[in-house]
Design an enzyme around this catalytic site. Structure first.
Site, short mmCIF file in Angstrom:
data_model
loop_
_atom_site.label_atom_id
_atom_site.label_comp_id
_atom_site.label_asym_id
_atom_site.label_seq_id
_atom_site.Cartn_x
_atom_site.Cartn_y
_atom_site.Cartn_z
N GLU A 37 -8.50 1.50 13.77
CA GLU A 37 -9.21 0.23 13.90
C GLU A 37 -8.79 -0.43 15.21
O GLU A 37 -7.89 -1.28 15.26
CB GLU A 37 -8.91 -0.68 12.71
CG GLU A 37 -9.79 -1.91 12.69
CD GLU A 37 -9.65 -2.75 11.43
OE1 GLU A 37 -10.27 -3.81 11.38
OE2 GLU A 37 -8.93 -2.32 10.51
N ASP A 244 6.88 5.60 4.75
CA ASP A 244 6.01 6.13 3.70
C ASP A 244 4.81 5.19 3.60
O ASP A 244 4.91 4.08 3.07
CB ASP A 244 6.77 6.17 2.38
CG ASP A 244 6.00 6.88 1.27
OD1 ASP A 244 4.76 6.94 1.36
OD2 ASP A 244 6.63 7.36 0.31
#
Length: 353
Positions: A37, A244
């Site tokens: 984005e 993560d």
């Protein structure tokens, strides 16, 4: 090609610098964001530029830190489960000694429980040094579970993970009890900066925050969350620093607060479930090592200090993007114009290449 060597490339840029102060980090640093984005980069960049207009910059306060793992045991009935739960609280010091045999850095700081019928859900809470601690606390919890089953009568194994942690799920318990780093960021922006750089007013941002982030999220059934797009900045930062990425599910549960202070804008983002680490899985990649070093999260500090600094920078990055987006949304058409301009420019460059 060896499939083990394949890497999914995500475009990354450094934006800023962001000016940060607070109880765990004082810095003026650029931040890496890996994202598809592309409008996110200039948006965060605008927030970063505003942070440099204030002497203290974004003040990041670390309120709490802990990593959790819940286990599940089964009893014959609720009375037996309750008797077992009482022993858990009384034997915390004994349990911490077991934890220390599993890791040099893990420390047990609390044990909580929840009883449903004959089931006992046990939530262990640890500090984990510079690691986010997923594997560390699972190893420690496994050892604790084995010890508990051997020394507390009337209970049997249910599961090493009881979902009362809660890991990578949107729940209320993490915001209430804490999981990861709890960081509050604040920025007091002078009226002139709000007008000249954000092209809006404090009153408009306050009104939009109430109507959109608070009421809109309430009507949508949000869980302990009132923000515009924390997940955007967190994902970009997580991918760039070897975290993560699935932890943005709970990490993006946070609250944006805005106040009009005689035309100046007080703007704050609270992230109670920010899970980051400067060591552990994902940190061995060359680009991650480079990025963490550039962020100052590879310096020789006491255990935990590098991860705390990383959390403060991540939270400040979230504030930059949140502030910029809300300001844009107070002006009709501004957000869409920015997206169209950036995405068309990138598409033209790609085709031209």
């Amino acid at each position: 090609m060896d499939s083990a060597q394949l890497v999914a490339g995500v475009p990354m840029k450094w934006v800023g610098p962001v000016r940060i102060s607070g109880n765990v980090a004082t810095a003026e640093t650029e931040v890496p964001l890996a994202t598809y984005e592309s409008p996110l980069w200039p948006s965060v960049g605008r927030g970063a530029k505003i942070s440099r207009q204030v002497e203290q910059g974004i003040v990041a306060t670390l309120v709490d830190e802990r990593m959790t793992r819940s286990v599940l045991v089964e009893a014959e009935d609720a009375a037996t489960a309750y008797a077992a739960a009482r022993q858990l609280t009384e034997r915390a010091e004994e349990f911490d000694k077991i934890v220390q045999t599993c890791s040099r850095f893990a420390r047990l700081i609390n044990v909580r429980h929840e009883i449903t019928g004959n089931l006992l859900f046990i939530r262990f809470e640890f500090t984990t040094g510079d690691a986010s601690g997923h594997n560390m606390v699972t190893l420690a919890s496994d050892a604790l579970l084995s010890h508990i089953l051997q020394t507390i009568p009337g209970i049997s194994y249910g599961s090493i993970s009881g979902n009362y942690c809660t890991d990578k799920k949107a729940t209320a318990v993490n915001g209430i009890l804490g999981r990861g780093k709890n960081v509050v960021t604040e920025l007091l922006i002078p009226r002139a900066v709000v007008t000249d750089m954000l092209h809006t007013t404090a009153a408009k941002i306050v009104q939009l925050n109430i109507r959109k982030n608070m009421l809109g999220t309430l009507l949508a059934g949000g869980i302990r969350s009132a923000n515009a797009h924390y997940a955007n900045m967190l994902l970009g930062f997580y991918l760039a620093t070897g975290q993560d990425a699935a932890n943005i599910i709970e990490g993006s549960q946070g609250v944006t607060l805005a106040e009009d202070r005689d035309g100046d804008l007080y703007f704050s983002c609270t992230l109670p479930n920010l899970i980051v680490g400067s060591v552990g899985n994902g940190k061995g990649l060359d680009f991650v090592e480079t990025n963490l070093t550039r962020l100052g999260c590879r310096d020789n500090r006491e255990p935990g200090e590098n991860a705390r600094r990383l959390a403060a920078i991540a939270a400040a990055t979230v504030l930059c993007g949140e502030l910029s987006l809300l300001a844009a949304q107070t002006n009709p058409g501004e957000l869409m114009r920015a997206h169209i301009q950036m995405e068309r420019k990138n598409e033209t460059q790609r085709i031209g290449a």
